[in-house]
Write a protein that holds these residues in place. Structure first.
Motif, short mmCIF file in Angstrom:
data_model
loop_
_atom_site.label_atom_id
_atom_site.label_comp_id
_atom_site.label_asym_id
_atom_site.label_seq_id
_atom_site.Cartn_x
_atom_site.Cartn_y
_atom_site.Cartn_z
N UNK A 106 0.82 -1.22 0.00
CA UNK A 106 0.00 0.00 0.00
C UNK A 106 0.86 1.27 0.00
N UNK A 107 1.94 1.26 0.78
CA UNK A 107 2.75 2.49 0.87
C UNK A 107 3.50 2.77 -0.43
N UNK A 108 3.83 1.71 -1.17
CA UNK A 108 4.45 1.91 -2.48
C UNK A 108 3.47 2.61 -3.41
N UNK A 109 2.21 2.17 -3.37
CA UNK A 109 1.22 2.73 -4.29
C UNK A 109 0.89 4.19 -4.00
N UNK A 110 0.91 4.56 -2.71
CA UNK A 110 0.48 5.94 -2.40
C UNK A 110 1.67 6.90 -2.31
N UNK A 112 5.70 6.35 -0.78
CA UNK A 112 6.11 5.86 0.55
C UNK A 112 6.48 6.98 1.53
N UNK A 113 7.28 7.94 1.09
CA UNK A 113 7.78 8.95 2.02
C UNK A 113 6.62 9.78 2.58
N UNK A 114 5.81 10.32 1.68
CA UNK A 114 4.66 11.12 2.12
C UNK A 114 3.68 10.24 2.89
N UNK A 115 3.54 9.00 2.44
CA UNK A 115 2.58 8.07 3.07
C UNK A 115 2.94 7.78 4.51
N UNK A 116 4.22 7.51 4.77
CA UNK A 116 4.64 7.20 6.15
C UNK A 116 4.43 8.44 7.04
N UNK A 117 4.78 9.60 6.51
CA UNK A 117 4.62 10.84 7.29
C UNK A 117 3.14 11.07 7.62
N UNK A 118 2.28 10.80 6.65
CA UNK A 118 0.84 11.02 6.86
C UNK A 118 0.29 10.00 7.88
N UNK A 119 0.80 8.76 7.81
CA UNK A 119 0.37 7.74 8.79
C UNK A 119 0.71 8.20 10.20
N UNK A 120 1.91 8.80 10.36
CA UNK A 120 2.32 9.29 11.68
C UNK A 120 1.33 10.35 12.18
N UNK A 121 0.87 11.21 11.28
CA UNK A 121 -0.10 12.24 11.67
C UNK A 121 -1.44 11.62 12.07
N UNK A 122 -1.83 10.59 11.36
CA UNK A 122 -3.15 10.00 11.58
C UNK A 122 -3.24 9.19 12.87
N UNK A 123 -2.08 8.69 13.31
CA UNK A 123 -2.09 7.81 14.49
C UNK A 123 -2.11 8.59 15.80
N UNK A 124 -2.70 7.96 16.82
CA UNK A 124 -2.57 8.49 18.17
C UNK A 124 -1.13 8.23 18.63
N UNK A 125 -0.65 9.05 19.54
CA UNK A 125 0.70 8.84 20.08
C UNK A 125 0.80 7.45 20.71
N UNK A 126 1.90 6.75 20.42
CA UNK A 126 2.12 5.44 21.03
C UNK A 126 1.39 4.30 20.32
#
Ligand SMILES: C[S@@+](CC[C@H](N)C(=O)[O-])C[C@H]1O[C@@H](n2cnc3c(N)ncnc32)[C@H](O)[C@@H]1O
Length: 258
Positions: A106-110, A112-126
């Motif tokens: 999934x991260x390759x398709x969207x 990867x760099x921007x995708x991982x950064x966006x995942x970090x924003x979307x997640x709750x801390x921890x």
């Protein structure tokens, strides 16, 4: 042996999805986001097992419709929402999810760099990002292998580059593994059957590229150059890592240095 593929479109399978849910400690009120859900198998597996709430999307409306019907037929509609979305535009707010699932590249398709950064924003801390993605297992990947997997579009990392990317976005890798050979064999066997079948309506372009990929994997060294990386990473952005003391010495049991 990884044979529990159910309805996945990539090496891996249900046992990986469930392991991700267990490591993330999913409960009834947990919120999960799945990127590029394909045929909805992972989203349904998590909803079924943990009774959590899963939002899952894919760019392909046919996949989304198929996944919705699957959730209804398994009586899971109240736990899973499937919707059409391009993962390059994940405008779902900040700090909302307990687990973001990015299986099947999934991260390759969207992106990867921007995708991982966006995942970090979307997640709750921890909380957790669980991913499965194709990686290169060596630096000197032969050109025919690159051509077959990159298709002039995609880019792949090595394991160490992937780990660095996660760490630079505030993630701590809590578990990582390479999928076994049996996962590839099972996946390619299934894809070969699908592309050869007259009942499947894949485009000629897709059939040709899948046939080329399988050929390159088994006959032209792909098997020695690509791997499928499974990682679970915890968002630990606010965690302060203490710098090592200046006079730190690493004791070497068999050191020849006196
Ligand atoms: C190899 S399949 C994996 C599906 C599923 N995650 C699995 O493991 O079975 C890749 C999926 O990514 C979806 N996809 C590709 N580009 C996308 C994008 N930009 N946004 C969302 N989904 C995308 C495709 O439609 C396809 O369903």
């Amino acid at each position: 042996m990884i044979t529990d593929d159910f309805d996945y479109l990539a090496p891996g399978g249900r046992s990986y999805t469930i392991a991700s849910g267990l490591i993330a400690g999913l409960k009834k009120n947990s919120r999960v986001l799945e990127i590029a859900c394909g045929r909805g198998e992972a989203a349904c597996a998590l909803a079924e097992k943990f009774k959590c709430h899963v939002e899952a999307f894919d760019i392909d409306p046919v996949m989304v419709e198929y996944s919705r019907k699957k959730a209804e037929s398994r009586d899971l509609a109240e736990h899973v929402d499937f919707f059409v979305k391009d993962g390059r535009d994940m405008d779902f707010g900040e700090g909302k999810y307990d687990l973001v699932l990015a299986e099947g590249g999934a991260l390759t398709y969207i992106g990867r760099e921007e995708g991982v950064a966006r995942c970090a924003d979307l997640l709750k801390e921890g909380r957790y990002l669980a991913l499965m993605d194709l990686i290169y297992t060596r630096d000197d990947v032969p050109q025919p292998v690159r051509d077959a997997y990159e298709e002039g579009v995609y880019r792949y990392l090595t394991e160490i580059q992937y780990r660095k990317l996660l760490e630079s976005n505030g993630f701590e890798v809590v578990f990582a593994a390479m999928l076994p050979q049996s996962a590839w064999d099972r996946y390619y066997m299934q894809m070969r059957r699908k592309v050869l079948s007259h009942r499947n309506k894949y485009t000629k372009e897709f059939k040709d590229s899948m046939a080329r990929e399988i050929d390159v994997y088994y006959n032209y060294g792909g098997i020695f150059s690509v791997g499928y990386f499974y990682a679970i990473a915890r968002l630990a952005r606010k965690k302060q890592v203490k710098p090592a003391p200046k006079n730190l010495r690493i004791p070497l049991a068999f050191s020849f240095v006196r």
